[in-house]
Write a protein that holds these residues in place. Structure first.
Motif, PDB file in Angstrom:
ATOM      1  N   LYS A  29       0.826  -1.207   0.000  1.00 61.08           N
ATOM      2  CA  LYS A  29       0.000   0.000   0.000  1.00 61.08           C
ATOM      3  C   LYS A  29       0.863   1.261   0.000  1.00 61.08           C
ATOM      4  CE  LYS A  29      -3.743   2.436   2.389  1.00 61.08           C
ATOM      5  NZ  LYS A  29      -3.078   3.741   2.204  1.00 61.08           N
ATOM      6  N   LYS A  30       1.895   1.291   0.837  1.00 60.04           N
ATOM      7  CA  LYS A  30       2.745   2.480   0.901  1.00 60.04           C
ATOM      8  C   LYS A  30       3.522   2.682  -0.404  1.00 60.04           C
ATOM      9  CE  LYS A  30       3.272   2.762   5.915  1.00 60.04           C
ATOM     10  NZ  LYS A  30       4.223   2.714   7.067  1.00 60.04           N
ATOM     11  N   ALA A  31       3.904   1.591  -1.033  1.00 60.07           N
ATOM     12  CA  ALA A  31       4.597   1.684  -2.312  1.00 60.07           C
ATOM     13  C   ALA A  31       3.678   2.293  -3.371  1.00 60.07           C
ATOM     14  CB  ALA A  31       5.087   0.315  -2.751  1.00 60.07           C
ATOM     15  N   PHE A  32       2.413   1.870  -3.359  1.00 59.98           N
ATOM     16  CA  PHE A  32       1.431   2.442  -4.269  1.00 59.98           C
ATOM     17  C   PHE A  32       1.190   3.913  -3.945  1.00 59.98           C
ATOM     18  CE2 PHE A  32       0.391  -1.636  -5.997  1.00 59.98           C
ATOM     19  CZ  PHE A  32      -0.386  -1.413  -7.124  1.00 59.98           C
ATOM     20  N   ASP A  33       1.014   4.215  -2.668  1.00 60.24           N
ATOM     21  CA  ASP A  33       0.725   5.596  -2.263  1.00 60.24           C
ATOM     22  C   ASP A  33       1.814   6.551  -2.746  1.00 60.24           C
ATOM     23  OD1 ASP A  33      -1.601   4.838  -1.013  1.00 60.24           O
ATOM     24  OD2 ASP A  33      -0.764   4.842   1.013  1.00 60.24           O
ATOM     25  N   LYS A  34       3.062   6.167  -2.533  1.00 59.47           N
ATOM     26  CA  LYS A  34       4.179   7.034  -2.905  1.00 59.47           C
ATOM     27  C   LYS A  34       4.277   7.170  -4.427  1.00 59.47           C
ATOM     28  CE  LYS A  34       9.127   7.778  -2.071  1.00 59.47           C
ATOM     29  NZ  LYS A  34       8.906   9.177  -1.651  1.00 59.47           N
ATOM     30  N   THR A  35       4.112   6.070  -5.122  1.00 62.52           N
ATOM     31  CA  THR A  35       4.246   6.083  -6.583  1.00 62.52           C
ATOM     32  C   THR A  35       3.113   6.863  -7.235  1.00 62.52           C
ATOM     33  OG1 THR A  35       5.370   3.938  -6.489  1.00 62.52           O
ATOM     34  CG2 THR A  35       4.500   4.641  -8.630  1.00 62.52           C
ATOM     35  N   PHE A  36       1.900   6.697  -6.730  1.00 68.17           N
ATOM     36  CA  PHE A  36       0.769   7.419  -7.314  1.00 68.17           C
ATOM     37  C   PHE A  36       0.779   8.892  -6.917  1.00 68.17           C
ATOM     38  CE2 PHE A  36      -0.659   3.455  -8.818  1.00 68.17           C
ATOM     39  CZ  PHE A  36      -1.641   3.705  -9.781  1.00 68.17           C
ATOM     40  N   ALA A  37       1.392   9.225  -5.791  1.00 67.61           N
ATOM     41  CA  ALA A  37       1.566  10.637  -5.440  1.00 67.61           C
ATOM     42  C   ALA A  37       2.500  11.305  -6.445  1.00 67.61           C
ATOM     43  CB  ALA A  37       2.134  10.763  -4.026  1.00 67.61           C
ATOM     44  N   GLU A  38       3.539  10.585  -6.854  1.00 70.31           N
ATOM     45  CA  GLU A  38       4.460  11.112  -7.863  1.00 70.31           C
ATOM     46  C   GLU A  38       3.779  11.189  -9.230  1.00 70.31           C
ATOM     47  OE1 GLU A  38       8.479   9.361  -5.684  1.00 70.31           O
ATOM     48  OE2 GLU A  38       7.543   8.275  -7.337  1.00 70.31           O
ATOM     49  N   LEU A  39       2.903  10.243  -9.509  1.00 72.66           N
ATOM     50  CA  LEU A  39       2.143  10.282 -10.758  1.00 72.66           C
ATOM     51  C   LEU A  39       1.248  11.517 -10.802  1.00 72.66           C
ATOM     52  CD1 LEU A  39       1.353   8.613 -13.360  1.00 72.66           C
ATOM     53  CD2 LEU A  39      -0.534   7.707 -11.997  1.00 72.66           C
ATOM     54  N   LYS A  40       0.662  11.847  -9.666  1.00 72.83           N
ATOM     55  CA  LYS A  40      -0.219  13.017  -9.585  1.00 72.83           C
ATOM     56  C   LYS A  40       0.533  14.302  -9.878  1.00 72.83           C
ATOM     57  CE  LYS A  40      -3.650  15.186  -6.571  1.00 72.83           C
ATOM     58  NZ  LYS A  40      -4.318  15.129  -5.242  1.00 72.83           N
ATOM     59  N   GLU A  41       1.800  14.346  -9.503  1.00 71.14           N
ATOM     60  CA  GLU A  41       2.609  15.540  -9.721  1.00 71.14           C
ATOM     61  C   GLU A  41       2.774  15.867 -11.201  1.00 71.14           C
ATOM     62  OE1 GLU A  41       6.262  14.851  -7.699  1.00 71.14           O
ATOM     63  OE2 GLU A  41       5.378  14.985  -5.694  1.00 71.14           O
ATOM     64  N   ILE A  42       2.655  14.843 -12.046  1.00 70.41           N
ATOM     65  CA  ILE A  42       2.776  15.088 -13.495  1.00 70.41           C
ATOM     66  C   ILE A  42       1.401  14.966 -14.171  1.00 70.41           C
ATOM     67  CG2 ILE A  42       5.173  14.315 -13.590  1.00 70.41           C
ATOM     68  CD1 ILE A  42       4.143  11.659 -14.806  1.00 70.41           C
ATOM     69  N   ASN A  43       0.341  15.007 -13.352  1.00 73.81           N
ATOM     70  CA  ASN A  43      -1.029  14.872 -13.863  1.00 73.81           C
ATOM     71  C   ASN A  43      -1.208  13.591 -14.673  1.00 73.81           C
ATOM     72  OD1 ASN A  43      -1.984  17.407 -12.818  1.00 73.81           O
ATOM     73  ND2 ASN A  43      -0.836  18.416 -14.462  1.00 73.81           N
ATOM     74  N   GLY A  44      -0.581  12.521 -14.187  1.00 69.33           N
ATOM     75  CA  GLY A  44      -0.611  11.248 -14.888  1.00 69.33           C
ATOM     76  C   GLY A  44      -1.910  10.492 -14.729  1.00 69.33           C
ATOM     77  N   PHE A  45      -2.226   9.709 -15.742  1.00 76.48           N
ATOM     78  CA  PHE A  45      -3.443   8.886 -15.755  1.00 76.48           C
ATOM     79  C   PHE A  45      -3.003   7.434 -15.835  1.00 76.48           C
ATOM     80  CE2 PHE A  45      -7.168   6.760 -16.923  1.00 76.48           C
ATOM     81  CZ  PHE A  45      -8.263   7.595 -16.916  1.00 76.48           C
ATOM     82  N   ALA A  46      -3.270   6.678 -14.768  1.00 77.63           N
ATOM     83  CA  ALA A  46      -2.840   5.285 -14.748  1.00 77.63           C
ATOM     84  C   ALA A  46      -3.605   4.494 -13.699  1.00 77.63           C
ATOM     85  CB  ALA A  46      -1.339   5.186 -14.467  1.00 77.63           C
ATOM     86  N   GLY A  47      -3.573   3.189 -13.879  1.00 78.98           N
ATOM     87  CA  GLY A  47      -4.065   2.252 -12.884  1.00 78.98           C
ATOM     88  C   GLY A  47      -3.073   1.110 -12.810  1.00 78.98           C
TER      89      GLY A  47
END
Length: 280
Positions: A229-247
């Protein structure tokens, strides 16, 4: 033994309730078949089996039903990674093959394990793969009308077998109307990655997934000691910084299953032999 699959994204604005129900039903059937297969086969064999079933279903953007590119042709990509052997194999922009994931599977035995374009086509022909049109009437109509609502339809599977082995497989028909030569994330370690600690398959906008190195980051962080969960949280927080769209979908070596998307709604299903979860 546990398994999770994804079939891209579902948008209420451009798909009907009937399509949503059809995708839910299809995922239930595919994951139940794949779990039964997992009982007698390895994680690697199972993820290939599950992804091939997804490729065969024209509801999903991989194999049959793949998106059409800007020049009117279909080019597909797929990859496989075994968490134990650490071998990654894949095809990029392959054409006229029913199941690209099957070509990725046999490439794992080669010294050159990722092939693209004409090289991938020639290799498949030499290995006896028959020519097959993956175009459907629906995709042709979308292309002719220049609908631009695709790009989020990759399919994938992650599994852990009875021996604790992890594997991930991913396949895509692209985003539709892309520039010829465009390479998606699906046959890169950004979109499909596994080791003995964790396995991940991604879907979404390939450029965002590659820019974020999404799958590789999640697996590396779990390897370094973060919880899934923490690995996902950190990675998706970084994705948000570039306005990324992913699952992404994942399983760790302890059998924990996790999935997350940056925007609703990723199409997925998971099964551990007793509890079946399907996207809503």
């Amino acid at each position: 033994m546990k398994i999770i699959i994804h079939g891209g994204f579902f948008s209420e604005s451009d798909q009907s309730t009937e399509v949503k129900t059809a995708k839910q039903d299809a995922l239930k059937e595919i994951i139940e078949k794949s779990y039964s297969y997992l009982k007698d086969n390895s994680a690697e064999e199972t993820v290939v089996y599950a992804v091939s079933l997804l490729e065969d279903d024209e509801l999903f953007n991989a194999g049959t039903g793949s998106q059409i590119q800007s020049d009117g042709k279909i080019r597909m990509s797929a990859s496989l990674m075994n968490g134990q052997t650490q071998k990654f194999s894949g095809v990029i922009n392959i054409q006229n093959i029913k199941n690209p994931i099957e070509v990725a599977k046999i490439l794992k035995n080669e010294d050159d394990r990722v092939l693209g374009g004409n090289g991938a086509n020639q290799y498949a022909a030499e290995k006896g793969f028959e020519q097959y049109s993956t175009e459907t009437q629906k995709r042709r109509e979308e292309y002719e009308e220049k609908l631009k609502n695709g790009g989020k339809g990759t399919v994938g599977c992650v599994a852990i077998d009875k021996d604790g082995n992890l594997a991930a497989a991913t396949s895509t028909g692209g985003k539709g109307f892309e520039i010829v030569g465009r390479i998606s994330d699906s046959a890169t370690v950004a979109g499909n990655y596994a080791n003995t600690f964790c396995a991940v398959s991604c879907t979404g906008v390939g450029e965002d997934i590659v820019s974020n190195a999404t799958a590789a980051k999640i697996v590396t962080r779990v390897t370094d000691g973060l919880s899934l969960k923490k690995a996902f949280d950190k990675t998706f927080a970084e994705l948000k910084e570039i306005n990324g769209f992913a699952g992404a979908i994942a399983i760790d070596r302890d059998g924990n299953i996790f999935h997350q998307d940056s925007e609703p709604t990723m199409v997925f299903a998971s099964f551990d032999g007793s509890e079946l979860e399907v996207f809503e």
